[in-house]
Design a protein around this motif. Sequence first.
Motif, PDB file in Angstrom:
ATOM      1  N   GLY A   1       0.821  -1.204   0.000  1.00  0.00           N
ATOM      2  CA  GLY A   1       0.000   0.000   0.000  1.00  0.00           C
ATOM      3  C   GLY A   1       0.851   1.249   0.000  1.00  0.00           C
ATOM      4  N   ALA A   2       0.286   2.346  -0.515  1.00  0.00           N
ATOM      5  CA  ALA A   2       0.993   3.624  -0.640  1.00  0.00           C
ATOM      6  C   ALA A   2       0.870   4.471   0.618  1.00  0.00           C
ATOM      7  CB  ALA A   2       0.427   4.398  -1.839  1.00  0.00           C
ATOM      8  N   ASP A   3       0.542   3.873   1.749  1.00  0.00           N
ATOM      9  CA  ASP A   3       0.191   4.626   2.951  1.00  0.00           C
ATOM     10  C   ASP A   3       1.248   5.640   3.365  1.00  0.00           C
ATOM     11  OD1 ASP A   3      -1.427   2.330   2.682  1.00  0.00           O
ATOM     12  OD2 ASP A   3      -2.025   2.435   4.763  1.00  0.00           O
ATOM     13  N   PHE A   4       2.541   5.288   3.250  1.00  0.00           N
ATOM     14  CA  PHE A   4       3.564   6.205   3.749  1.00  0.00           C
ATOM     15  C   PHE A   4       4.120   7.125   2.675  1.00  0.00           C
ATOM     16  CE2 PHE A   4       2.941   3.954   7.521  1.00  0.00           C
ATOM     17  CZ  PHE A   4       3.421   4.766   8.536  1.00  0.00           C
ATOM     18  N   PHE A   5       3.443   7.203   1.549  1.00  0.00           N
ATOM     19  CA  PHE A   5       3.571   8.381   0.707  1.00  0.00           C
ATOM     20  C   PHE A   5       2.815   9.536   1.357  1.00  0.00           C
ATOM     21  CE2 PHE A   5       4.959   5.465  -2.521  1.00  0.00           C
ATOM     22  CZ  PHE A   5       5.734   6.235  -3.378  1.00  0.00           C
ATOM     23  N   PHE A   6       1.903   9.222   2.285  1.00  0.00           N
ATOM     24  CA  PHE A   6       0.991  10.223   2.826  1.00  0.00           C
ATOM     25  C   PHE A   6       1.076  10.349   4.350  1.00  0.00           C
ATOM     26  CE2 PHE A   6      -0.724   8.365  -1.030  1.00  0.00           C
ATOM     27  CZ  PHE A   6      -0.912   9.489  -1.807  1.00  0.00           C
ATOM     28  N   TYR A   7       1.379   9.272   5.037  1.00  0.00           N
ATOM     29  CA  TYR A   7       1.325   9.313   6.496  1.00  0.00           C
ATOM     30  C   TYR A   7       2.678   9.699   7.067  1.00  0.00           C
ATOM     31  CZ  TYR A   7      -1.088   8.415  10.833  1.00  0.00           C
ATOM     32  OH  TYR A   7      -1.713   8.572  12.039  1.00  0.00           O
ATOM     33  N   ALA A   8       2.663  10.457   8.165  1.00  0.00           N
ATOM     34  CA  ALA A   8       3.899  10.977   8.767  1.00  0.00           C
ATOM     35  C   ALA A   8       4.739   9.839   9.355  1.00  0.00           C
ATOM     36  CB  ALA A   8       3.550  11.996   9.844  1.00  0.00           C
ATOM     37  N   PRO A   9       6.064   9.852   9.148  1.00  0.00           N
ATOM     38  CA  PRO A   9       6.882   8.675   9.482  1.00  0.00           C
ATOM     39  C   PRO A   9       7.576   8.692  10.840  1.00  0.00           C
ATOM     40  CG  PRO A   9       8.138  10.154   8.077  1.00  0.00           C
ATOM     41  CD  PRO A   9       6.776  10.795   8.271  1.00  0.00           C
ATOM     42  N   LEU A  10       7.549   9.799  11.588  1.00  0.00           N
ATOM     43  CA  LEU A  10       8.438   9.925  12.748  1.00  0.00           C
ATOM     44  C   LEU A  10       8.228   8.810  13.772  1.00  0.00           C
ATOM     45  CD1 LEU A  10      10.608  11.550  14.218  1.00  0.00           C
ATOM     46  CD2 LEU A  10       8.780  12.918  15.257  1.00  0.00           C
TER      47      LEU A  10
ATOM     48  N   ARG B   1      11.173  13.295  -5.870  1.00  0.00           N
ATOM     49  CA  ARG B   1      12.418  14.009  -6.172  1.00  0.00           C
ATOM     50  C   ARG B   1      12.323  15.477  -5.766  1.00  0.00           C
ATOM     51  NH1 ARG B   1      12.132  10.880 -11.080  1.00  0.00           N
ATOM     52  NH2 ARG B   1      13.762   9.271 -11.126  1.00  0.00           N
ATOM     53  N   THR B   2      11.173  16.097  -6.061  1.00  0.00           N
ATOM     54  CA  THR B   2      11.014  17.511  -5.714  1.00  0.00           C
ATOM     55  C   THR B   2      11.047  17.707  -4.203  1.00  0.00           C
ATOM     56  OG1 THR B   2       9.677  17.878  -7.704  1.00  0.00           O
ATOM     57  CG2 THR B   2       9.505  19.523  -5.952  1.00  0.00           C
ATOM     58  N   GLY B   3      10.357  16.847  -3.477  1.00  0.00           N
ATOM     59  CA  GLY B   3      10.366  16.943  -2.015  1.00  0.00           C
ATOM     60  C   GLY B   3      11.758  16.761  -1.447  1.00  0.00           C
ATOM     61  N   SER B   4      12.486  15.786  -1.973  1.00  0.00           N
ATOM     62  CA  SER B   4      13.858  15.562  -1.502  1.00  0.00           C
ATOM     63  C   SER B   4      14.754  16.749  -1.824  1.00  0.00           C
ATOM     64  CB  SER B   4      14.424  14.286  -2.127  1.00  0.00           C
ATOM     65  OG  SER B   4      13.651  13.158  -1.741  1.00  0.00           O
ATOM     66  N   LEU B   5      14.559  17.353  -2.998  1.00  0.00           N
ATOM     67  CA  LEU B   5      15.356  18.528  -3.371  1.00  0.00           C
ATOM     68  C   LEU B   5      15.067  19.691  -2.436  1.00  0.00           C
ATOM     69  CD1 LEU B   5      17.270  20.009  -5.282  1.00  0.00           C
ATOM     70  CD2 LEU B   5      15.304  20.507  -6.758  1.00  0.00           C
ATOM     71  N   LEU B   6      13.787  19.922  -2.111  1.00  0.00           N
ATOM     72  CA  LEU B   6      13.436  20.996  -1.177  1.00  0.00           C
ATOM     73  C   LEU B   6      14.061  20.746   0.191  1.00  0.00           C
ATOM     74  CD1 LEU B   6       9.666  21.534  -2.068  1.00  0.00           C
ATOM     75  CD2 LEU B   6      11.558  23.104  -2.539  1.00  0.00           C
ATOM     76  N   SER B   7      14.055  19.487   0.630  1.00  0.00           N
ATOM     77  CA  SER B   7      14.671  19.165   1.917  1.00  0.00           C
ATOM     78  C   SER B   7      16.171  19.399   1.878  1.00  0.00           C
ATOM     79  CB  SER B   7      14.379  17.709   2.295  1.00  0.00           C
ATOM     80  OG  SER B   7      13.015  17.535   2.630  1.00  0.00           O
ATOM     81  N   ALA B   8      16.812  19.022   0.756  1.00  0.00           N
ATOM     82  CA  ALA B   8      18.259  19.228   0.631  1.00  0.00           C
ATOM     83  C   ALA B   8      18.612  20.709   0.635  1.00  0.00           C
ATOM     84  CB  ALA B   8      18.761  18.555  -0.647  1.00  0.00           C
ATOM     85  N   LEU B   9      17.844  21.525  -0.082  1.00  0.00           N
ATOM     86  CA  LEU B   9      18.100  22.969  -0.098  1.00  0.00           C
ATOM     87  C   LEU B   9      17.895  23.572   1.293  1.00  0.00           C
ATOM     88  CD1 LEU B   9      16.367  23.942  -3.480  1.00  0.00           C
ATOM     89  CD2 LEU B   9      18.832  23.817  -3.007  1.00  0.00           C
TER      90      LEU B   9
ATOM     91  N   ALA C   1      11.317  19.070   6.155  1.00  0.00           N
ATOM     92  CA  ALA C   1      10.391  17.938   6.116  1.00  0.00           C
ATOM     93  C   ALA C   1       9.692  17.792   4.777  1.00  0.00           C
ATOM     94  CB  ALA C   1       9.349  18.097   7.227  1.00  0.00           C
ATOM     95  N   ALA C   2      10.115  18.558   3.765  1.00  0.00           N
ATOM     96  CA  ALA C   2       9.420  18.531   2.470  1.00  0.00           C
ATOM     97  C   ALA C   2       9.489  17.171   1.793  1.00  0.00           C
ATOM     98  CB  ALA C   2       9.990  19.606   1.547  1.00  0.00           C
ATOM     99  N   ALA C   3      10.537  16.390   2.073  1.00  0.00           N
ATOM    100  CA  ALA C   3      10.609  15.046   1.489  1.00  0.00           C
ATOM    101  C   ALA C   3       9.394  14.225   1.876  1.00  0.00           C
ATOM    102  CB  ALA C   3      11.887  14.350   1.944  1.00  0.00           C
ATOM    103  N   TYR C   4       8.800  14.538   3.033  1.00  0.00           N
ATOM    104  CA  TYR C   4       7.546  13.879   3.430  1.00  0.00           C
ATOM    105  C   TYR C   4       6.327  14.590   2.871  1.00  0.00           C
ATOM    106  CZ  TYR C   4       3.370  13.681   6.307  1.00  0.00           C
ATOM    107  OH  TYR C   4       2.072  13.656   6.714  1.00  0.00           O
ATOM    108  N   TRP C   5       6.170  15.885   3.213  1.00  0.00           N
ATOM    109  CA  TRP C   5       4.863  16.500   2.976  1.00  0.00           C
ATOM    110  C   TRP C   5       4.629  16.884   1.515  1.00  0.00           C
ATOM    111  CZ3 TRP C   5       4.857  21.226   0.782  1.00  0.00           C
ATOM    112  CH2 TRP C   5       5.912  22.097   1.023  1.00  0.00           C
ATOM    113  N   TYR C   6       5.683  17.155   0.739  1.00  0.00           N
ATOM    114  CA  TYR C   6       5.425  17.556  -0.637  1.00  0.00           C
ATOM    115  C   TYR C   6       4.785  16.424  -1.444  1.00  0.00           C
ATOM    116  CZ  TYR C   6       5.870  19.621  -5.230  1.00  0.00           C
ATOM    117  OH  TYR C   6       5.581  20.113  -6.481  1.00  0.00           O
ATOM    118  N   PRO C   7       5.324  15.199  -1.439  1.00  0.00           N
ATOM    119  CA  PRO C   7       4.600  14.125  -2.124  1.00  0.00           C
ATOM    120  C   PRO C   7       3.225  13.860  -1.518  1.00  0.00           C
ATOM    121  CG  PRO C   7       6.862  13.474  -1.677  1.00  0.00           C
ATOM    122  CD  PRO C   7       6.629  14.745  -0.934  1.00  0.00           C
ATOM    123  N   ALA C   8       3.128  13.974  -0.198  1.00  0.00           N
ATOM    124  CA  ALA C   8       1.843  13.696   0.452  1.00  0.00           C
ATOM    125  C   ALA C   8       0.755  14.643  -0.038  1.00  0.00           C
ATOM    126  CB  ALA C   8       2.003  13.800   1.968  1.00  0.00           C
ATOM    127  N   VAL C   9       1.075  15.919  -0.141  1.00  0.00           N
ATOM    128  CA  VAL C   9       0.082  16.902  -0.580  1.00  0.00           C
ATOM    129  C   VAL C   9      -0.140  16.818  -2.090  1.00  0.00           C
ATOM    130  CG1 VAL C   9      -0.368  19.373  -0.766  1.00  0.00           C
ATOM    131  CG2 VAL C   9       0.579  18.445   1.354  1.00  0.00           C
TER     132      VAL C   9
END
Length: 563
Positions: free
Chosen positions: A79-88, A537-545, A243-251
């Motif tokens: 399931g794609a659940d953790f494309f959307f659910y917070a991982p902490l 990729r976009t979320g990871s890039l935002l997190s890296a920046l 935290a964009a690597a999480y929330w950008y794909p989620a949104v």
Amino acid sequence: MRPAGAAWRTGGAARGALFDAALIGAAAALLLLPSLLHGPPTGHDYPHHRAWIEAFTAQLSLAEPYPRWLGGLWFGAGGADFFFYAPLAYWLAGAVRGLACPGCAPATLLVAVGLVGLAASGLGFRALGLRFAGRGPALAGALVYMALPYHLGADWYDRLALAEFTALAVLPWQLAAFVDCARGRAAGVRLAVLSALLVLGHLPTAVVVAPGYLLLLIGLRPRPGWRALGRCALAGAVGPGLAAAYWYPAVSLLDTVRADQLGGTPVALVNLLMPVNFAREPYLEALWPPLAALSAVTLAILLARPKEASVPGAAVAGLVVLVWVLVTPLSMPLWRGTPLVLVQYPWRFLALADVAFGLAAVLGAALVAQPAAGRLRRWLAGAGLAGMVAVAALEHPGLSASRSALPNPQAPVLAGAFEWLPRESAGSGDLVSYTEWRRIVEAARALAPPPAVRLAGAGSAEVVEQAPRRLVFEADLPAAGGAVIHRTYWRFWRLENLDTGTEIALGPTEGFPLVSATLPPGRARYRLELPVLPEERTGSLLSALSLAVLLAWGWLARPRRRS
């Protein structure tokens, strides 16, 4: 070289902090004693968190640092659940499993994460309380915060809302950094990191606390002015960026799944604390008595507060009033067609009320310990503090007749969350009833265990390689025919004929949505893959920046050695 007296005082402070930490740890164990003895309470969210912890930690153990697609969900279909659910919370569970308890069952990991989260919340609130009072009052506020009926009773024992429970452990640490930042201290980097952790803990909670910052800022009346506010604002931008690597794909990907099940205006309105909703959900009826009682005793403490008290009384009162507006029918217009519906449930704002009640406990304990405050003020503060303790104790499942601390042996262990099933699945657009939800689960259960590839007609299929996001198989068909691959359908799956390089169209099956395809005749090797998505990729890039900005900020803000 520091004077001997300064070293002695530093050592005494360290010993005091260790003693307080041990006391907070013991209090956390006592408050969670029923769970430590009997296992986690099987509240509303228990089936999801148990399944998520099992699948998430299993993939962490395979050196996958951020499992988004969980292959263990839906009886092996994934399931794609953790494309959307917070991982902490689940990273924390993985750390507990890897460092302390490799053979622990998922239920044991749930309790371990709860214990760590509750103790961390107490330590964080002690740190917040020290910004306004001495060690004793700060410790009293921490113990009250840990035991409050929403934080402990509702989020743990009633709902087992693990992600929100974890976020409420981060929240007081973040607020302490915010207070430091607003007062002009060098806390911007720390505030950014803690803000990122809050988002990674529970995105709705990060949204909920935003109005609380404004009230605290008004109450603090920061003297350093615009420079301090600028640092706080920068931290408020860099933190979510981390935290964009999480929330950008989620949104960005919400429109590909059944996010219509998450709530919106109808769900928000039927979860307001209003009598017409109590019959629908007894849980709502149980929320307002402790809220009313704690609000009353907080008012008593604020009435006793002298003008020179360091705790911003106006901010505490403002938080209580704000929560009463947002969780009751007074806020009904705000839940219609505004971004507020993204919070899903009005009761989430009770997290802000718990912050207010904890700060009131700090103030009450400080007044009780201050002879110069006057007998009447101290009596009012003591009565208010005693009232808080009484409400917290009476709402604990050890004394509350309406709350059970014991697991329900009949509680189902479900396989995933229906809101993260594909948009193309049947019935999309209508809120799923519990009966429909059970039907979906049973349809998935009936398909397991696989074969990984089922052919509709004659022929054979053999798996060559499989991972959560990849499946390679060989198929030999005498004629073109249908194939069902045991992976939950999502529109981003790609099936390629490796021999010809052609891509094959996919669709969902009826009932439970598995990947369906029509394979050509003959023998060929195929690869089904969920590639890294552009949103990832976009979320990871935002997190890296954001990380680069944070590191540069930390370097520029480092203390300079004086010549």
